[in-house]
Design a protein around this motif. Sequence first.
Motif, PDB file in Angstrom:
ATOM      1  N   TYR A 187       0.820  -1.206   0.000  1.00 48.45           N
ATOM      2  CA  TYR A 187       0.000   0.000   0.000  1.00 48.45           C
ATOM      3  C   TYR A 187       0.857   1.260   0.000  1.00 48.45           C
ATOM      4  O   TYR A 187       0.564   2.220  -0.726  1.00 48.45           O
ATOM      5  N   LEU A 188       1.914   1.255   0.810  1.00 47.43           N
ATOM      6  CA  LEU A 188       2.788   2.424   0.877  1.00 47.43           C
ATOM      7  C   LEU A 188       3.459   2.663  -0.473  1.00 47.43           C
ATOM      8  O   LEU A 188       3.459   3.791  -0.991  1.00 47.43           O
ATOM      9  N   GLY A 189       4.021   1.615  -1.047  1.00 47.17           N
ATOM     10  CA  GLY A 189       4.761   1.763  -2.291  1.00 47.17           C
ATOM     11  C   GLY A 189       3.885   2.165  -3.455  1.00 47.17           C
ATOM     12  O   GLY A 189       4.196   3.110  -4.192  1.00 47.17           O
ATOM     13  N   ILE A 190       2.767   1.464  -3.640  1.00 49.64           N
ATOM     14  CA  ILE A 190       1.916   1.737  -4.800  1.00 49.64           C
ATOM     15  C   ILE A 190       1.212   3.084  -4.660  1.00 49.64           C
ATOM     16  O   ILE A 190       1.111   3.847  -5.626  1.00 49.64           O
ATOM     17  N   ALA A 191       0.732   3.392  -3.450  1.00 43.71           N
ATOM     18  CA  ALA A 191       0.055   4.675  -3.244  1.00 43.71           C
ATOM     19  C   ALA A 191       1.020   5.838  -3.453  1.00 43.71           C
ATOM     20  O   ALA A 191       0.696   6.822  -4.140  1.00 43.71           O
ATOM     21  N   ALA A 192       2.219   5.745  -2.863  1.00 36.68           N
ATOM     22  CA  ALA A 192       3.200   6.828  -2.990  1.00 36.68           C
ATOM     23  C   ALA A 192       3.637   7.003  -4.440  1.00 36.68           C
ATOM     24  O   ALA A 192       3.756   8.132  -4.935  1.00 36.68           O
ATOM     25  N   ALA A 193       3.856   5.882  -5.142  1.00 35.81           N
ATOM     26  CA  ALA A 193       4.288   5.966  -6.532  1.00 35.81           C
ATOM     27  C   ALA A 193       3.196   6.571  -7.414  1.00 35.81           C
ATOM     28  O   ALA A 193       3.480   7.381  -8.310  1.00 35.81           O
ATOM     29  N   THR A 194       1.961   6.186  -7.158  1.00 39.56           N
ATOM     30  CA  THR A 194       0.845   6.719  -7.953  1.00 39.56           C
ATOM     31  C   THR A 194       0.698   8.223  -7.748  1.00 39.56           C
ATOM     32  O   THR A 194       0.568   8.995  -8.710  1.00 39.56           O
ATOM     33  N   ILE A 195       0.720   8.648  -6.488  1.00 40.06           N
ATOM     34  CA  ILE A 195       0.568  10.080  -6.181  1.00 40.06           C
ATOM     35  C   ILE A 195       1.718  10.887  -6.780  1.00 40.06           C
ATOM     36  O   ILE A 195       1.508  11.940  -7.405  1.00 40.06           O
ATOM     37  N   ALA A 196       2.951  10.390  -6.596  1.00 40.08           N
ATOM     38  CA  ALA A 196       4.121  11.109  -7.120  1.00 40.08           C
ATOM     39  C   ALA A 196       4.064  11.221  -8.641  1.00 40.08           C
ATOM     40  O   ALA A 196       4.381  12.274  -9.214  1.00 40.08           O
ATOM     41  N   THR A 197       3.643  10.146  -9.293  1.00 40.45           N
ATOM     42  CA  THR A 197       3.570  10.154 -10.761  1.00 40.45           C
ATOM     43  C   THR A 197       2.515  11.130 -11.251  1.00 40.45           C
ATOM     44  O   THR A 197       2.736  11.884 -12.218  1.00 40.45           O
ATOM     45  N   LEU A 198       1.355  11.131 -10.608  1.00 37.98           N
ATOM     46  CA  LEU A 198       0.291  12.064 -11.005  1.00 37.98           C
ATOM     47  C   LEU A 198       0.739  13.511 -10.835  1.00 37.98           C
ATOM     48  O   LEU A 198       0.463  14.371 -11.687  1.00 37.98           O
ATOM     49  N   ILE A 199       1.433  13.791  -9.737  1.00 40.82           N
ATOM     50  CA  ILE A 199       1.919  15.153  -9.500  1.00 40.82           C
ATOM     51  C   ILE A 199       2.949  15.542 -10.553  1.00 40.82           C
ATOM     52  O   ILE A 199       2.917  16.644 -11.117  1.00 40.82           O
ATOM     53  N   ASN A 200       3.892  14.624 -10.847  1.00 38.93           N
ATOM     54  CA  ASN A 200       4.950  14.900 -11.823  1.00 38.93           C
ATOM     55  C   ASN A 200       4.391  15.169 -13.212  1.00 38.93           C
ATOM     56  O   ASN A 200       4.980  15.938 -13.993  1.00 38.93           O
ATOM     57  N   GLN A 201       3.267  14.552 -13.533  1.00 38.95           N
ATOM     58  CA  GLN A 201       2.682  14.724 -14.861  1.00 38.95           C
ATOM     59  C   GLN A 201       1.627  15.843 -14.900  1.00 38.95           C
ATOM     60  O   GLN A 201       0.932  15.998 -15.897  1.00 38.95           O
ATOM     61  N   GLY A 202       1.472  16.567 -13.795  1.00 37.90           N
ATOM     62  CA  GLY A 202       0.571  17.708 -13.779  1.00 37.90           C
ATOM     63  C   GLY A 202      -0.866  17.383 -13.440  1.00 37.90           C
ATOM     64  O   GLY A 202      -1.766  18.206 -13.669  1.00 37.90           O
ATOM     65  N   GLY A 203      -1.093  16.191 -12.903  1.00 35.60           N
ATOM     66  CA  GLY A 203      -2.436  15.817 -12.485  1.00 35.60           C
ATOM     67  C   GLY A 203      -3.197  15.050 -13.561  1.00 35.60           C
ATOM     68  O   GLY A 203      -2.746  14.900 -14.700  1.00 35.60           O
ATOM     69  N   ILE A 204      -4.377  14.563 -13.174  1.00 30.38           N
ATOM     70  CA  ILE A 204      -5.179  13.729 -14.062  1.00 30.38           C
ATOM     71  C   ILE A 204      -5.581  14.478 -15.329  1.00 30.38           C
ATOM     72  O   ILE A 204      -5.586  13.915 -16.432  1.00 30.38           O
ATOM     73  N   ALA A 205      -5.896  15.759 -15.192  1.00 31.08           N
ATOM     74  CA  ALA A 205      -6.337  16.531 -16.358  1.00 31.08           C
ATOM     75  C   ALA A 205      -5.251  16.593 -17.432  1.00 31.08           C
ATOM     76  O   ALA A 205      -5.543  16.460 -18.635  1.00 31.08           O
ATOM     77  N   GLN A 206      -4.009  16.786 -17.024  1.00 33.22           N
ATOM     78  CA  GLN A 206      -2.909  16.859 -17.980  1.00 33.22           C
ATOM     79  C   GLN A 206      -2.634  15.496 -18.614  1.00 33.22           C
ATOM     80  O   GLN A 206      -2.301  15.403 -19.798  1.00 33.22           O
ATOM     81  N   VAL A 209      -5.162  14.659 -21.417  1.00 35.61           N
ATOM     82  CA  VAL A 209      -4.920  15.319 -22.702  1.00 35.61           C
ATOM     83  C   VAL A 209      -4.018  14.482 -23.604  1.00 35.61           C
ATOM     84  O   VAL A 209      -4.158  14.481 -24.836  1.00 35.61           O
ATOM     85  N   LYS A 210      -3.101  13.731 -22.990  1.00 35.33           N
ATOM     86  CA  LYS A 210      -2.116  12.949 -23.758  1.00 35.33           C
ATOM     87  C   LYS A 210      -2.653  11.592 -24.201  1.00 35.33           C
ATOM     88  O   LYS A 210      -2.008  10.902 -24.998  1.00 35.33           O
ATOM     89  N   LEU A 211      -3.803  11.187 -23.690  1.00 37.47           N
ATOM     90  CA  LEU A 211      -4.308   9.830 -23.937  1.00 37.47           C
ATOM     91  C   LEU A 211      -5.140   9.762 -25.216  1.00 37.47           C
ATOM     92  O   LEU A 211      -5.796  10.742 -25.593  1.00 37.47           O
ATOM     93  N   PRO A 212      -5.153   8.579 -25.851  1.00 36.71           N
ATOM     94  CA  PRO A 212      -6.029   8.403 -27.026  1.00 36.71           C
ATOM     95  C   PRO A 212      -7.492   8.613 -26.643  1.00 36.71           C
ATOM     96  O   PRO A 212      -7.975   8.042 -25.670  1.00 36.71           O
ATOM     97  N   GLN A 213      -8.188   9.416 -27.411  1.00 38.71           N
ATOM     98  CA  GLN A 213      -9.559   9.786 -27.055  1.00 38.71           C
ATOM     99  C   GLN A 213     -10.564   8.673 -27.331  1.00 38.71           C
ATOM    100  O   GLN A 213     -11.678   8.685 -26.795  1.00 38.71           O
TER     101      GLN A 213
END
Length: 475
Positions: A187-206, A209-213
Amino acid sequence: MFNIPLLIVILYIFALFGISFYASKRAKGTEGFLLAGRQMTTPLIAVLITGLAIGGASTIGVAEQAYNVGLAAGWYNVAWGAGAICMGILAAAKYRSMNITTVPEMFEKFYDVKGRVICVLSQITIQLVITSLQYLAGGAILASLLPSVFTLQSGIITSAIVFIGITFVGGMWSAGISNILNVVLIYLGIAAATIATLINQGGIAQIAVKLPQEVPYFHWVGGLGWIAIASWFAVMMTQTMSLQGTVQISLSAKDAKTARNGFVIGGLLMLPIGFLAALMGIAAKGMYPDMSATLALPQMIMSLPPVLAGITLAALWAADVSTAGSLLLGSATLFSQDIYKRFLRPGSDEKHLMWVTKFSVIALGALTFILALTVSGILKTIMIGLSLTTAFTIVFLFTVFAPGLARRNSAFYTNLVGIAVIVLWQFIPAVRVFPHVIYLEWIACLVTFLLVPIFDRQPIRLGNKEDSLISQVAK
């Protein structure tokens, strides 16, 4: 440059063996080794079933599927959680009240010897295949995230040594106590990695934009559809009530109430992890849209700060450790209790049987290692294999809730039909009239169980002792 992720994995391995040697002091006798002396508390039951559920398919498998289909992949873990809760409400306390050691033992207790034989052969086959898939997943994790240190083969070898070693040393106590560490780390590893990755990429909204529609990545169901998701629920709610690995956890509880509560709490713990893993897969798609999911996810994880990357690596590997240990112990239990003790050497004393059980861990571990070098298609193979537990679940439910409809041959023929359905499904495409084999399994096995009384008038064994047992567990 010093490899911090590798250091974290090494420290994790030392911690696991330290826990196992500590646990070995409590694992006295065969029952202590296999069932923790039937003294497991509610928290230990909860982390045991959570650790068993959250394996390679529930983390890496979900993330890789989410790379292609989106958030809907997270329902795999919800299905597992629903299965555990269902087991807790309907079956865990009843299994614990039976005071048995294995599912095949229950088959002979109420049915006949051939019912026990076909059950143990089916159970041990399912568990060995799924255990080997955990080795494969563990090796793939190490090789993908530490390619300068591990190849796939050396990763599988390392995984096998650790999985077999900690199970050999501490048995069920080792699995229970080490899963406290495993579940926290997951839980610690996956939660921390997910949060850090989302922050690094500018959040879910950003990321969106990069995903296939054309793919509904953030829709709860759209990427897969309810039919596929319902198949997961059907499989998981079936297998949790009769697979030896899950049943053995309930048999290790100190009493029926503990077994029930532990499974319900464990099921609740499983619910969020699948969607966290799915978010990791979606983030990997946003960061590396042109890679395969197998390559993109490790690339994304290793782009994190070294300490966080190491914790995430250890967390993903911990998911395989927690699953493989319980399954390997379940397979060793089946061999020592239902094959060796029952048929090969019935008069074995406690000390001899203990060594046979430990040898079984090594021998079956070696066999699963060989299988790991040949199998592929982790998630699909697991789902098909687990469908075979339908026959066990139907036999258990009728034994407990409607024994009047059961006959001495019911267990054998229901299992025989269950095996036949799997074989036909694999080799004759014309029988695939349902979206998943689990539905055909339920129909065929249920009809078989209900038809057996037409030609078999002999009721199941209900002597004085068994009569009171049925009355007790059916309440």
